[in-house]
Design a protein around this motif. Structure first.
Motif, PDB file in Angstrom:
ATOM      1  N   ALA A 112       0.840  -1.215   0.000  1.00  0.00           N
ATOM      2  CA  ALA A 112       0.000   0.000   0.000  1.00  0.00           C
ATOM      3  C   ALA A 112       0.867   1.255   0.000  1.00  0.00           C
ATOM      4  N   ASP A 113       1.946   1.256   0.780  1.00  0.00           N
ATOM      5  CA  ASP A 113       2.838   2.423   0.806  1.00  0.00           C
ATOM      6  C   ASP A 113       3.476   2.647  -0.567  1.00  0.00           C
ATOM      7  N   ALA A 114       3.903   1.549  -1.204  1.00  0.00           N
ATOM      8  CA  ALA A 114       4.520   1.676  -2.527  1.00  0.00           C
ATOM      9  C   ALA A 114       3.518   2.195  -3.553  1.00  0.00           C
ATOM     10  N   ALA A 115       2.269   1.735  -3.463  1.00  0.00           N
ATOM     11  CA  ALA A 115       1.244   2.176  -4.414  1.00  0.00           C
ATOM     12  C   ALA A 115       0.910   3.653  -4.209  1.00  0.00           C
ATOM     13  N   ARG A 116       0.792   4.084  -2.955  1.00  0.00           N
ATOM     14  CA  ARG A 116       0.504   5.508  -2.700  1.00  0.00           C
ATOM     15  C   ARG A 116       1.642   6.391  -3.198  1.00  0.00           C
ATOM     16  N   LEU A 117       2.876   5.950  -2.962  1.00  0.00           N
ATOM     17  CA  LEU A 117       4.017   6.724  -3.446  1.00  0.00           C
ATOM     18  C   LEU A 117       4.016   6.790  -4.969  1.00  0.00           C
ATOM     19  N   ALA A 153      -7.096   7.011  -0.165  1.00  0.00           N
ATOM     20  CA  ALA A 153      -8.294   6.202  -0.386  1.00  0.00           C
ATOM     21  C   ALA A 153      -7.973   4.844  -0.992  1.00  0.00           C
ATOM     22  N   ILE A 154      -6.818   4.698  -1.611  1.00  0.00           N
ATOM     23  CA  ILE A 154      -6.470   3.421  -2.238  1.00  0.00           C
ATOM     24  C   ILE A 154      -5.718   2.499  -1.280  1.00  0.00           C
ATOM     25  N   GLU A 155      -5.400   2.969  -0.069  1.00  0.00           N
ATOM     26  CA  GLU A 155      -4.552   2.180   0.835  1.00  0.00           C
ATOM     27  C   GLU A 155      -5.157   0.816   1.150  1.00  0.00           C
ATOM     28  N   ASN A 156      -6.422   0.807   1.601  1.00  0.00           N
ATOM     29  CA  ASN A 156      -7.039  -0.454   2.003  1.00  0.00           C
ATOM     30  C   ASN A 156      -7.280  -1.389   0.822  1.00  0.00           C
ATOM     31  N   TYR A 157      -7.261  -0.865  -0.384  1.00  0.00           N
ATOM     32  CA  TYR A 157      -7.393  -1.736  -1.559  1.00  0.00           C
ATOM     33  C   TYR A 157      -6.214  -2.693  -1.635  1.00  0.00           C
ATOM     34  N   TYR A 158      -5.026  -2.182  -1.342  1.00  0.00           N
ATOM     35  CA  TYR A 158      -3.822  -3.023  -1.414  1.00  0.00           C
ATOM     36  C   TYR A 158      -3.578  -3.799  -0.123  1.00  0.00           C
ATOM     37  N   SER A 159      -3.872  -3.166   1.017  1.00  0.00           N
ATOM     38  CA  SER A 159      -3.594  -3.841   2.286  1.00  0.00           C
ATOM     39  C   SER A 159      -4.705  -4.800   2.693  1.00  0.00           C
ATOM     40  N   GLY A 160      -5.910  -4.644   2.115  1.00  0.00           N
ATOM     41  CA  GLY A 160      -7.023  -5.502   2.489  1.00  0.00           C
ATOM     42  C   GLY A 160      -7.610  -6.305   1.354  1.00  0.00           C
ATOM     43  N   ALA A 328     -16.366  -7.174   3.015  1.00  0.00           N
ATOM     44  CA  ALA A 328     -16.005  -5.962   3.753  1.00  0.00           C
ATOM     45  C   ALA A 328     -14.997  -5.122   2.978  1.00  0.00           C
ATOM     46  N   HIS A 329     -14.005  -5.782   2.372  1.00  0.00           N
ATOM     47  CA  HIS A 329     -12.967  -5.059   1.636  1.00  0.00           C
ATOM     48  C   HIS A 329     -13.420  -4.696   0.226  1.00  0.00           C
ATOM     49  N   TYR A 330     -14.585  -5.212  -0.192  1.00  0.00           N
ATOM     50  CA  TYR A 330     -15.089  -4.838  -1.510  1.00  0.00           C
ATOM     51  C   TYR A 330     -15.389  -3.343  -1.563  1.00  0.00           C
ATOM     52  N   HIS A 331     -15.724  -2.769  -0.423  1.00  0.00           N
ATOM     53  CA  HIS A 331     -15.922  -1.324  -0.362  1.00  0.00           C
ATOM     54  C   HIS A 331     -14.585  -0.603  -0.563  1.00  0.00           C
ATOM     55  N   ASP A 332     -13.497  -1.227  -0.116  1.00  0.00           N
ATOM     56  CA  ASP A 332     -12.187  -0.629  -0.357  1.00  0.00           C
ATOM     57  C   ASP A 332     -11.875  -0.616  -1.856  1.00  0.00           C
ATOM     58  N   ARG A 333     -12.272  -1.668  -2.542  1.00  0.00           N
ATOM     59  CA  ARG A 333     -12.105  -1.689  -4.000  1.00  0.00           C
ATOM     60  C   ARG A 333     -12.952  -0.600  -4.642  1.00  0.00           C
ATOM     61  N   ALA A 334     -14.199  -0.460  -4.174  1.00  0.00           N
ATOM     62  CA  ALA A 334     -15.072   0.575  -4.723  1.00  0.00           C
ATOM     63  C   ALA A 334     -14.491   1.962  -4.464  1.00  0.00           C
ATOM     64  N   ASN A 335     -13.941   2.189  -3.266  1.00  0.00           N
ATOM     65  CA  ASN A 335     -13.335   3.483  -2.958  1.00  0.00           C
ATOM     66  C   ASN A 335     -12.120   3.741  -3.831  1.00  0.00           C
ATOM     67  N   ALA A 336     -11.319   2.698  -4.072  1.00  0.00           N
ATOM     68  CA  ALA A 336     -10.133   2.869  -4.911  1.00  0.00           C
ATOM     69  C   ALA A 336     -10.524   3.196  -6.347  1.00  0.00           C
ATOM     70  N   LEU A 337     -11.539   2.507  -6.873  1.00  0.00           N
ATOM     71  CA  LEU A 337     -12.008   2.805  -8.229  1.00  0.00           C
ATOM     72  C   LEU A 337     -12.591   4.213  -8.299  1.00  0.00           C
ATOM     73  N   ALA A 338     -13.284   4.626  -7.240  1.00  0.00           N
ATOM     74  CA  ALA A 338     -13.823   5.984  -7.214  1.00  0.00           C
ATOM     75  C   ALA A 338     -12.696   7.008  -7.189  1.00  0.00           C
TER      76      ALA A 338
END
Length: 587
Positions: A112-117, A153-160, A328-338
């Motif tokens: 997640a840190d690498a993706a945010r960077l 907003a994309i952090e939990n997509y990668y970590s979860g 539960a993490h599907y919302h993280d995917r939705a947030n990342a796509l948003a």
């Protein structure tokens, strides 16, 4: 015969199908883009997926050990000493699962840190490519929110979501196979009820992504609105608009609150529905085993043992646990796509990988230039400022010779600043080309140099962070910065506000000019460097520029007669007439 409204109805249905198809394609593109952000952490992503999958598989052994101990010790009355090896194996499985859980969190967090960077690097590189003219038309608050909140907003997509996505493929399949070997009826219950969870996840995901995108958009708009009002706070107070703007901020905050509550409402409702189906499925397994033990249901030749039933009951919630975690993490995917959709809206494109750092590239390398060619050539330029309805300059052609001082002259609005922006590479020509001799760096000092909050020296060192104090003072002296800085209590260490707050317009321009001199470019582009200066300071500045510009080419936009005399040729705009010849007043 078809009715009069049948054709329009078919058209509407066709348009809806096309719209949904386009949205699905865009979603796939954004999904691939999100996956590409973490490509540098592929190894850690695989480690996280492997760890969480192995931990899930160990559940089968853990449940088998517990079921065996219950059956062997409690039912068959065997001595506990016979199960010491199984107890040790059970403890080892629990310890290993704990370690694997920590490894999963650590590896997924690094992904997640690498993706945010990577996202921030790509977005920043995209902003650099778009240039300062494009940035002037944007709301800095929205762009800042993109670099901060949208990246977070994309952090939990990668970590979860990503590790669980692998777990949900591996673990339920292993559990279903293990349970089928013990009791095929329970396995059928698992397989029959499992598709309900992905089905509802898909339905919820569409609504969650739309709500998440609306919430991020509202947050970006509020941030832009608030940042703009902070910057113009003095003007708002001057005109008595403070209370009205406070109401506007409150309205924007209320919009964010409503959007956020809508996202939470969808999340809570979907979680409730998915938990309901998972609970019902587990209850079906318990009901089947209970009826079998009571003799009210017989689907086998003999009733399953207590150990077999316990094994199935222990694994029943674990079969659905990865599915619930994925929900539960599907919302993280939705947030990342948003977030990806909002970034695409703000930048006009999903930013690609950052290209490697290269040497200076000519402003418009339409054709190769010879090493002995003039430092800069402009051919048949047609220039139109961003947002303008028509060209301000057409058919502008000239060559800048080595050590030449070219003055751009003409009335206000004749295109002097526009031409300088095109020569600097900020504004692409609508027609024609600008060619720079390879190896030459262009430096541009505009009318509104951006100054950061910090000391004058820190603003100067943006051009050369390693510059010594002597070099710094020499550039400041040449640009006449020391003329006012030495009168300040801390000299060059005096702290100024953002955008040069605390300085006059002429003082800010001189700092921008000093920053350019410290950069030591081969071609200098100066936009009204002597504006707001008294005759004595203007003469001193032109004399210092004459010394510094030896061996360099200079293009200066000016209205000042002294600066025109300082130049050795003039380009009259908007006509584009070029007058050569050494001016009498050249320093």
């Amino acid at each position: 015969m078809p009715g009069p409204h049948s054709l329009p109805s078919r058209d509407i249905v066709s348009q809806d199908i096309d719209r949904h198809s386009l949205e699905a394609q865009q979603r796939k593109v954004r999904q691939r883009w999100l996956d590409g952000l973490a490509v540098v952490a592929t190894g850690r992503r695989r480690l996280a997926a492997l760890s969480i999958s192995v931990s899930g598989i160990l559940l089968v052994g853990q449940a088998a050990a517990i079921a065996w101990l219950v059956q062997h010790v409690l039912v068959e009355r065997a001595p506990l000493a016979d199960g010491i090896a199984v107890l040790v194996a059970l403890g080892a499985a629990l310890l290993l699962r704990t370690v694997l859980g920590s490894v999963t969190q650590l590896a997924a967090g690094e992904v997640a840190d690498a993706a945010r960077l990577a996202l921030r690097e790509r977005a920043y590189a995209c902003l650099l490519r778009k240039g300062p003219l494009w940035l002037r038309q944007q709301r800095s608050g929205e762009l800042g929110e993109m670099m901060l909140a949208h990246a977070d907003a994309i952090e939990n997509y990668y970590s979860g979501f990503q590790p669980v996505r692998i777990e949900v493929v591996v673990v339920p399949l292993v559990i279903a196979v293990a349970v089928a070997w013990v009791d095929w009826v329970v396995a059928i219950i698992f397989i029959a009820t499992a598709p309900l969870v992905p089905f509802f996840m898909m339905l919820v995901g569409w609504g969650a992504e739309a709500a998440g995108r609306a919430q991020l958009g509202e947050l970006a708009r509020m941030s832009g609105h608030f940042a703009d009002r902070i910057k113009g706070l003095g003007l708002l107070r001057l005109y008595g608009r403070g209370p009205a703007e406070l109401e506007g901020v409150a309205t924007a905050a209320e919009g964010v609150r409503e959007r956020t509550m809508k996202v939470l409402r969808i999340a809570f409702l979907s979680s409730t529905v998915l938990e309901f189906f998972a609970s019902v499925s587990v209850a079906m397994v318990a009901l089947y085993l209970g009826l079998s033990y009571l003799g009210m249901m017989s689907l086998h030749a003999q009733v399953p043992s207590l150990g077999a039933g316990l094994f199935c009951l222990l694994l029943a919630p674990e079969f659905y646990a990865p599915l619930r975690r994925l929900a539960a993490h599907y919302h993280d995917r939705a947030n990342a796509l948003a977030a990806a959709a909002e970034i695409e809206r703000l930048l006009g494109v999903l930013p690609g990988p950052v290209p490697p750092v290269a040497a200076h590239v000519p402003a418009s390398p339409a054709e190769p230039m010879r090493r002995h060619a003039p430092p800069l050539q402009a051919h048949a330029l047609a220039l139109r400022p961003l947002g303008a309805a028509h060209d301000v300059l057409r058919d502008i052609t000239f060559e800048l010779e080595p050590n030449q001082r070219l003055a751009l002259v003409g009335p206000s609005g004749s295109g002097k600043s526009t031409l300088l922006e095109a020569l600097a590479g900020w504004l692409p020509p609508r027609e024609g080309s600008v060619l720079v001799r390879p190896g030459l760096e262009i430096g541009y000092a505009g009318q509104r140099p951006y100054l950061f909050h910090g000391s004058i020296a820190e603003n100067l060192r943006l051009a050369d962070p390693t510059a010594s104090l002597a070099t710094l003072r020499a550039a400041a002296q040449a640009a006449q910065v020391l003329q006012f800085a030495d009168r300040l209590p801390a000299g060059l260490d005096t702290v100024i506000g953002e955008r040069g707050f605390g300085l006059s317009g002429g003082e800010a321009r001189r700092i921008g000019l000093a920053r350019l001199l410290l950069r030591n470019p081969g071609i200098m582009l100066l936009d009204e460097p002597t504006a707001f200066l008294d005759p004595g300071t203007e003469a001193a500045l032109l004399h210092a520029l004459a010394v510094f510009a030896r061996g360099r080419s200079v293009v200066i936009a000016t209205h000042a007669a002294a600066a025109m005399a300082w130049a050795d040729s003039t380009l009259v705009l908007p006509e584009g007439r070029l007058h050569h010849g050494l001016q009498e007043g050249r320093a």
